[in-house]
Write a protein that holds these residues in place. Structure first.
Motif, PDB file in Angstrom:
ATOM      1  N   GLY A 131     -45.248  43.633 -42.408  1.00 44.21           N
ATOM      2  CA  GLY A 131     -45.618  44.897 -43.046  1.00 44.21           C
ATOM      3  C   GLY A 131     -45.127  44.946 -44.469  1.00 44.21           C
ATOM      4  N   CYS A 134     -41.729  50.115 -43.604  1.00 42.75           N
ATOM      5  CA  CYS A 134     -41.654  50.924 -42.384  1.00 42.75           C
ATOM      6  C   CYS A 134     -40.671  52.049 -42.648  1.00 42.75           C
ATOM      7  CB  CYS A 134     -41.101  50.101 -41.215  1.00 42.75           C
ATOM      8  SG  CYS A 134     -42.357  49.352 -40.174  1.00 42.75           S
ATOM      9  N   GLY A 138     -40.832  54.757 -37.256  1.00 45.43           N
ATOM     10  CA  GLY A 138     -41.713  53.728 -36.710  1.00 45.43           C
ATOM     11  C   GLY A 138     -43.067  53.654 -37.377  1.00 45.43           C
ATOM     12  N   ASN A 139     -43.285  54.463 -38.436  1.00 46.43           N
ATOM     13  CA  ASN A 139     -44.543  54.371 -39.181  1.00 46.43           C
ATOM     14  C   ASN A 139     -44.518  53.107 -40.035  1.00 46.43           C
ATOM     15  OD1 ASN A 139     -45.628  56.960 -38.353  1.00 46.43           O
ATOM     16  ND2 ASN A 139     -43.974  57.842 -39.592  1.00 46.43           N
ATOM     17  N   ARG A 140     -45.624  52.368 -40.001  1.00 46.63           N
ATOM     18  CA  ARG A 140     -45.708  51.092 -40.707  1.00 46.63           C
ATOM     19  C   ARG A 140     -46.805  51.150 -41.752  1.00 46.63           C
ATOM     20  NH1 ARG A 140     -49.554  47.496 -39.865  1.00 46.63           N
ATOM     21  NH2 ARG A 140     -49.273  45.393 -40.696  1.00 46.63           N
ATOM     22  N   ALA A 162     -41.470  45.497 -35.749  1.00 47.24           N
ATOM     23  CA  ALA A 162     -41.707  45.103 -37.142  1.00 47.24           C
ATOM     24  C   ALA A 162     -40.587  44.169 -37.588  1.00 47.24           C
ATOM     25  CB  ALA A 162     -41.754  46.337 -38.036  1.00 47.24           C
ATOM     26  N   SER A 175     -48.496  59.063 -42.189  1.00 54.45           N
ATOM     27  CA  SER A 175     -49.093  58.480 -40.993  1.00 54.45           C
ATOM     28  C   SER A 175     -50.428  59.143 -40.693  1.00 54.45           C
ATOM     29  CB  SER A 175     -48.131  58.676 -39.818  1.00 54.45           C
ATOM     30  OG  SER A 175     -48.706  58.176 -38.648  1.00 54.45           O
ATOM     31  N   LYS A 181     -47.578  52.855 -34.433  1.00 51.23           N
ATOM     32  CA  LYS A 181     -46.130  52.900 -34.660  1.00 51.23           C
ATOM     33  C   LYS A 181     -45.437  51.667 -34.090  1.00 51.23           C
ATOM     34  CE  LYS A 181     -45.446  57.908 -34.786  1.00 51.23           C
ATOM     35  NZ  LYS A 181     -44.776  58.134 -36.043  1.00 51.23           N
ATOM     36  N   MET A 182     -44.200  51.450 -34.564  1.00 55.60           N
ATOM     37  CA  MET A 182     -43.353  50.359 -34.098  1.00 55.60           C
ATOM     38  C   MET A 182     -42.252  50.933 -33.193  1.00 55.60           C
ATOM     39  SD  MET A 182     -44.604  47.668 -35.632  1.00 55.60           S
ATOM     40  CE  MET A 182     -46.233  48.397 -35.562  1.00 55.60           C
ATOM     41  N   ILE A 185     -37.551  48.139 -35.575  1.00 57.81           N
ATOM     42  CA  ILE A 185     -37.697  47.440 -36.854  1.00 57.81           C
ATOM     43  C   ILE A 185     -36.509  46.494 -36.942  1.00 57.81           C
ATOM     44  CG2 ILE A 185     -37.783  47.664 -39.363  1.00 57.81           C
ATOM     45  CD1 ILE A 185     -38.499  50.713 -38.788  1.00 57.81           C
ATOM     46  N   THR A 194     -36.604  53.003 -33.476  1.00 60.15           N
ATOM     47  CA  THR A 194     -37.272  54.071 -34.236  1.00 60.15           C
ATOM     48  C   THR A 194     -37.128  55.428 -33.567  1.00 60.15           C
ATOM     49  OG1 THR A 194     -39.399  53.606 -33.169  1.00 60.15           O
ATOM     50  CG2 THR A 194     -38.940  52.436 -35.215  1.00 60.15           C
TER      51      THR A 194
END
Length: 197
Positions: A131, A134, A138-140, A162, A175, A181-182, A185, A194
């Motif tokens: 990515g 992040c 958890g938003n990538r 991630a 988002s 989402k992840m 990370i 996350t």
């Protein structure tokens, strides 16, 4: 398009521009040290230790590099798959048999030679996701083409991790409903579970 859409899209562009500049600024020596530390962090994950079938990625210059991890996973007898881009912004997981078995793809990227085996997204035990950035929710943020978001729609959340450099974890990423989402990370300096929902 609403004002929010425009600002969200502009914000993503700004984060992307900043992060790609930071990645380009990394020296080869720094990137190598970071890659070694990132590998150690991933090796410590229970998700990695239990996984038999892993999807990783072949890093571009400046991107979080998993080459050493992939070589170790192969030597441990794990099945390793890497993304192969298909038409219409689709992607599949092609099996990687060793670290020398590549052809040069577009932009000098490493691609699998034809005739590779594939696996469905549902059959993978762990997907290590690249990515641009992040956030801790958890938003990538990817490169913007949506290959991974489409692919990850078929991978349960708990299998999505991630793998980034530490400076790529940012305060917040806008988002949208199609963004995947992840669950975790992993960076060269630690592991973030996350804060979802």
């Amino acid at each position: 398009m609403t004002e929010t859409d425009i600002s969200s899209s502009e914000l993503k562009k700004e984060i992307r521009r900043k992060m790609l500049a930071l990645r380009r600024a990394l020296s080869d020596d720094e990137a190598e040290k970071k890659a070694d530390r990132l590998t150690e962090q991933i090796l410590s994950l229970p998700e990695y230790q239990k996984a038999k079938r892993i999807m990783a990625f072949l890093a571009m210059k400046g991107e979080s590099n998993l080459d050493r991890l992939i070589a170790l996973a192969l030597s441990e007898g794990k099945e390793v798959y890497v993304p192969v881009c298909l038409p219409e912004r689709q992607m599949e997981a092609g099996r990687l048999l060793d670290m020398d078995h590549f052809v040069k793809g577009p932009l000098g990227l490493r691609d699998l030679p034809k005739g590779y085996d594939t696996i469905t997204p549902e059959e993978l035990d762990l997907v290590l996701v690249p990515g641009v950035a992040c956030d801790r929710a958890g938003n990538r943020l990817g490169m913007g083409a949506g290959y991974y978001d489409r692919y990850l729609s078929r991978v349960p959340l708990e299998k999505r991790v991630a793998a980034l450099w530490d400076f790529q974890v940012v305060e917040a990423i806008p988002s949208e409903p199609f963004d995947r989402k992840m669950a975790k990370i992993v960076t060269d300096t630690g592991i973030i579970v996350t804060k979802r929902g």
